[in-house]
Scaffold this active site. Structure first.
Site, PDB file in Angstrom:
ATOM      1  N   ARG A   1      12.887  -4.823  57.432  1.00  0.00           N
ATOM      2  CA  ARG A   1      13.154  -5.817  58.467  1.00  0.00           C
ATOM      3  C   ARG A   1      12.970  -5.192  59.850  1.00  0.00           C
ATOM      4  NH1 ARG A   1      17.247  -8.464  54.574  1.00  0.00           N
ATOM      5  NH2 ARG A   1      18.818  -6.897  54.937  1.00  0.00           N
TER       6      ARG A   1
ATOM      7  N   PHE B   1      10.826 -17.210  51.635  1.00  0.00           N
ATOM      8  CA  PHE B   1      11.899 -16.685  50.779  1.00  0.00           C
ATOM      9  C   PHE B   1      12.916 -15.970  51.689  1.00  0.00           C
ATOM     10  CE2 PHE B   1       7.911 -16.413  48.306  1.00  0.00           C
ATOM     11  CZ  PHE B   1       8.203 -17.261  47.252  1.00  0.00           C
TER      12      PHE B   1
ATOM     13  N   ASP C   1      13.321 -21.379  52.512  1.00  0.00           N
ATOM     14  CA  ASP C   1      13.932 -20.977  51.239  1.00  0.00           C
ATOM     15  C   ASP C   1      14.231 -22.250  50.461  1.00  0.00           C
ATOM     16  OD1 ASP C   1      15.451 -18.140  50.265  1.00  0.00           O
ATOM     17  OD2 ASP C   1      16.136 -19.975  49.272  1.00  0.00           O
TER      18      ASP C   1
ATOM     19  N   ALA D   1       8.401 -22.735  47.994  1.00  0.00           N
ATOM     20  CA  ALA D   1       7.385 -21.941  48.693  1.00  0.00           C
ATOM     21  C   ALA D   1       5.985 -22.533  48.534  1.00  0.00           C
ATOM     22  CB  ALA D   1       7.402 -20.514  48.149  1.00  0.00           C
TER      23      ALA D   1
ATOM     24  N   ASP E   1       8.844 -12.504  50.508  1.00  0.00           N
ATOM     25  CA  ASP E   1       9.796 -11.659  49.772  1.00  0.00           C
ATOM     26  C   ASP E   1      10.405 -12.451  48.620  1.00  0.00           C
ATOM     27  OD1 ASP E   1      11.488  -9.589  49.065  1.00  0.00           O
ATOM     28  OD2 ASP E   1      13.001 -10.080  50.574  1.00  0.00           O
TER      29      ASP E   1
ATOM     30  N   CYS F   1      10.128  -7.222  44.080  1.00  0.00           N
ATOM     31  CA  CYS F   1      11.335  -6.484  43.692  1.00  0.00           C
ATOM     32  C   CYS F   1      11.477  -6.461  42.162  1.00  0.00           C
ATOM     33  CB  CYS F   1      12.573  -7.082  44.346  1.00  0.00           C
ATOM     34  SG  CYS F   1      12.854  -8.791  43.911  1.00  0.00           S
TER      35      CYS F   1
END
Ligand code: SAH
Length: 409
Positions: A225, A241, A263, A293, A313, A353
């Protein structure tokens, strides 16, 4: 204590300090003479020995492919100050690398295997620590862990326990999986209604571990960030996201011309608005949208809208190895849509992730996306998880977050 004997030659990885014993490596389990059950109970401490009888370590027993998670190597039992010692050591690391400051009260204190405590996560948000157990053994030790956190982390006054989504769902689990372990707030009403704020690099975030995702916040994107802040000046930014708006606040502080946060969760979007209002009460250049999204990107495309900087993300597309192929297709698809919407000379921050998708596979998916769109794309940065999510060098499986910063011509 119950003793777990390994098959011949299965001690090698333990001797190299990898903390997992797979069920297939076990030759037999020897219970004490007076043991009241005919098999070890989930979460109990067991001693692991090689076929030749060498003591390898002690760890938590669990039913499943990882049968034992080692807490201490080369010993038969845990020292009495085990939790204090491990938690103090983890705190010292965060302190010595300058993570704990007046303007940064948000950090991960314990990152499982990365802090030599497999199955345990502890995140600190100002005065509150949130504990999350991923193993029954850690669940059974939650009170001792909370006491050690209270004792050794000076800022912590409350401990919340949140393990309803992370404990093995088939296990018979005694005790509450979620709730306060210690709190300075007297009544349940006050606890329910209190607003908890925590600071990250001088930005204030409202953290809602009661209703939020994970322990309440995604601390693992802090450094990434900060990098967005460096690139945001004068840009039209899309934070896709966005959850509670982490990247958006940094982009606003970095001088972005405009920031759109998207989101699918309305609860997350409500918190983005709260966070923007608290940090930038005058801002009129931020918009938060609750939308899927793919739908959002499609509608923007239809409207001919483009951005200078996009952050992608997404949640883990692959939670298991067998989902990797579909996940890679998902990453390719979403990245292609984003690359299409970047103005010439713009930047894409793109992340995965999913632990099961390694960095080469992720890079290949993004490469395929760029090739599909046919833009000239260069990699400016390769990103990863931050220093309070350390990777135990003997446990490479601990690496999960990866990101690319792309310059799109
Ligand atoms: N970037 C965030 C963390 C993102 S976590 C931060 O810095 O804090 C992933 C987010 O994706 C979650 O908030 C989840 O609600 C959201 N999400 C999941 N599926 C989605 C979808 N189909 N469309 C939009 N958002 C989605």
């Amino acid at each position: 204590m119950t003793t777990v004997y390994l098959k011949p030659h299965k001690e090698e990885s333990l001797k190299r300090m990898h903390p997992w014993v797979f069920s297939g490596a076990i030759a037999r389990v020897a219970l004490d003479k007076n043991y009241p059950f005919n098999e070890p109970q989930e979460g109990e401490l067991v001693c692991v020995q090689s076929a030749a009888g060498e003591i390898l370590g002690v760890g938590h027993w669990q039913v499943g492919s990882i049968a034992v998670r080692i807490l201490a190597f080369g010993v038969e039992s845990l020292p009495v100050d085990f939790w204090e010692e491990r938690i103090r050591a983890a705190y010292r690391v965060r302190e010595s690398i300058g993570l704990i400051r007046q303007d940064n009260t948000t950090f991960r204190l314990i990152h499982g295997e990365g802090d030599f405590l497999p199955g345990l996560i502890v995140d600190v948000y100002a005065e509150t620590a949130v504990i999350q157990a991923h193993s029954i053994g850690m669940h059974l030790c939650r009170e001792a862990i909370a006491a050690a956190v209270m004792e050794n982390v000076p800022q912590v006054k409350n401990v919340y326990y949140k393990s309803d989504d992370t404990l093995p769902f088939k296990a018979r689990i005694e005790g509450e999986k979620t709730g306060w372990l210690t709190t300075s707030l007297p009544s349940p009403q006050e606890r329910e209604n209190a607003e908890y704020w925590s600071e990250e690099n001088g930005l204030l975030f409202r953290i809602d571990w009661l209703r939020g995702q994970k322990t309440g916040f995604f601390i693992d994107q802090r450094e990434n960030r900060a990098l967005v802040e460096r690139y945001a000046a004068g840009k039209d930014v899309l934070n896709m996201f966005c959850y509670t708006g982490g990247f958006s606040l940094y982009a606003l502080r970095g001088g972005a011309k405009n920031v759109d946060s998207v989101d699918v969760s309305q609860k997350a979007i409500d918190l983005v608005n709260v966070n923007v209002a608290r940090n930038f009460p005058q801002a009129d250049n931020h918009k938060a949208v609750a939308a899927d999204a793919f739908d959002y990107l499609a509608s923007m495309r239809e409207a001919g809208h483009t951005y200078d900087l996009i952050i992608l993300d997404p949640p883990a597309f692959a939670k298991h190895r067998d989902a990797v192929k579909n996940a890679l297709r998902g990453y390719q698809r979403i990245n292609a849509k984003a690359i299409e919407m970047i103005r010439p000379g713009g930047i894409l921050f793109t992340f995965s992730c999913s632990q099961a998708v390694d960095k080469e596979a992720f890079r290949l998916a993004v490469f395929s996306a760029a090739a599909q769109v046919g833009r000239k794309v260069r990699i400016l940065h390769q990103l990863h998880q931050p220093q309070d999510h350390p990777i135990n060098i003997y446990h490479p499986e601990g690496e999960y977050l990866k990101g690319l910063v792309l310059f799109v011509e």
